[in-house]
Design an enzyme around this catalytic site. Structure first.
Site: not given
Ligand SMILES: Cc1ncc(COP(=O)(O)O)c(C=O)c1O
Length: 391
Positions: A56, A181, A206, A109
């Protein structure tokens, strides 16, 4: 010699000399790590964050990926997570306790917002949403119990660029940390630590993975924020799988090349769309005339191919569905950053609570993939024909 980002991306995390000369790090599948003696076990226990101790805590594959992401974003060290959302929630939980307060950007988000309004509220943490354009005005919203200012720039769905240097300065003056983010820039077009950010989170799902085939998250930290973030991830039992870390690292080798192509095609689409009579406005920070273009130009070195479009008021739900359902190339799906183009309908006005949404027309979010851009434009033309011919 200091190498440029693309050169570093080609080699970061690789240790061929430790792996029979093999270029890529092997995928280590591990839970049990054996210690030859009690003394070695005791030593390992003292040194958990810097050695291979227990599955882990990470394996050499995890460490190679984390090393590369920390290098890309220019931070101290990186913690990997099983998804981008796990990275967001894990980092927030590292710094918050009951009674604390967090300032959250209104264009965040949506699942991050849901986590604040549900989970954090249940554990006694209050959230205040703020206008993405707040800039240095964030200082007036900071309370004695505020611990985190959370930024996402550009914002999800609406793509406003935030004044990160002004926000980090005001937040630090009042003893808060700034968590960002940074998924849109992939850590490639925006260098968070040069602008005062304390923890930079990415949905590595992404652009880092880049091929729509793995879920992965990252949090790059400063020296001060690394241990609380890492220990919280361990307390929560978060660990990224070795195959996914391998895919993340493999994706990073072509990150610069892919992003430049996403950027070029995305700009072509944005400009073409801006000239369409059905379009009210294009939300793309790299387009001159966009609301926050100046901030983007000051702080970013490029743009990915993800942007938004506001259509003029008028088309029925049926007409919009005819447009979207009939595309040959644009797929309808949420997770962007892969090689394939996507388009989804969005509704930013219904999500916001701290800033108003002026537009009445329907919105779309476009992820520009790596296909031939002329084919993408032909597909869009077909979409507008369906929009206009459906009643
Ligand atoms: C800006 C942003 N942050 C975080 C996430 C979350 O990522 P995950 O889908 O890998 O949990 C996303 C997913 O679409 C996103 O667009």
């Amino acid at each position: 010699m200091t190498h440029k980002t693309d050169t570093r991306l080609s080699h970061a995390g690789n240790k061929p000399e430790a792996n029979f000369g093999i270029v890529n790090p092997p995928v280590y599948h591990a839970s049990t790590i054996l210690f030859p003696t009690v003394a070695a076990m005791e030593e390992g226990s003292k040194n958990k964050l810097d050695s291979v101790y227990y599955g882990r805590f990470g394996t050499p594959t995890t460490h190679a990926f984390e090393e590369a992401v920390a290098e890309l974003e220019g931070g101290y060290r990186c913690v990997s997570y099983p998804s981008g959302l796990a990275a967001v929630t894990g980092v927030l939980l590292a710094f918050l306790k009951a009674g604390d307060h967090i300032l959250m950007v209104d264009s965040v988000y949506f699942p991050t917002r849901k986590f604040c309004d549900g989970f954090l509220k249940r554990f006694g943490v209050k959230t205040t949403y703020y206008d993405p354009m707040v800039g240095a005005g964030i200082a007036e919203l900071i309370r004695p119990e505020t611990k985190i200012v959370f930024v996402e720039s550009p914002g999800s769905l609406t793509f406003e660029v935030q004044d990160i240097p002004a926000i980090t300065e005001a937040a630090h003056d009042k003893g808060c940390i700034v968590v960002m983010d940074n998924t849109w820039s992939a850590g490639y077009f925006f260098k968070p630590f040069e602008h005062g950010v304390d923890v930079s989170v990415q949905a590595a799902t992404k652009f880092l993975v880049g091929h729509s085939d793995a879920m992965l998250g990252t949090a790059v930290c400063t020296k001060e924020t690394f241990e609380p973030v890492k220990w919280t991830a361990l307390d929560l039992g978060y660990c990224a799988g070795p195959d996914d870390c391998y895919l993340g690292l493999r994706g990073m080798r072509t990150l610069g090349t892919r992003l430049r192509r996403h950027q070029k095609s995305g700009m072509r689409l944005a400009e073409w769309l801006a000239g369409r009579p059905e379009v009210a406005r294009v939300m793309h920070p790299a387009m001159p005339g966009a609301a926050t273009h100046d901030l983007w130009k000051r702080d970013f070195t490029g743009a990915c191919g993800l942007f938004g479009v506001v259509l003029k008021e008028g088309p029925s739900k049926k007409a919009l569905a005819a447009m979207l359902d009939g595309f040959e190339i644009f797929g309808m799906g949420f997770s962007w950053g892969g090689y394939e183009s996507l388009m989804i309908p969005t509704d930013p006005g219904h999500i916001r609570t701290a800033s108003s949404w002026p537009d009445k027309g329907p919105c779309l979010r476009i992820h520009t993939g790596l296909e031939d851009v002329d084919d993408l434009i032909d597909d869009l033309k077909g979409g507008f024909e369906r929009l206009n011919s459906s009643d």
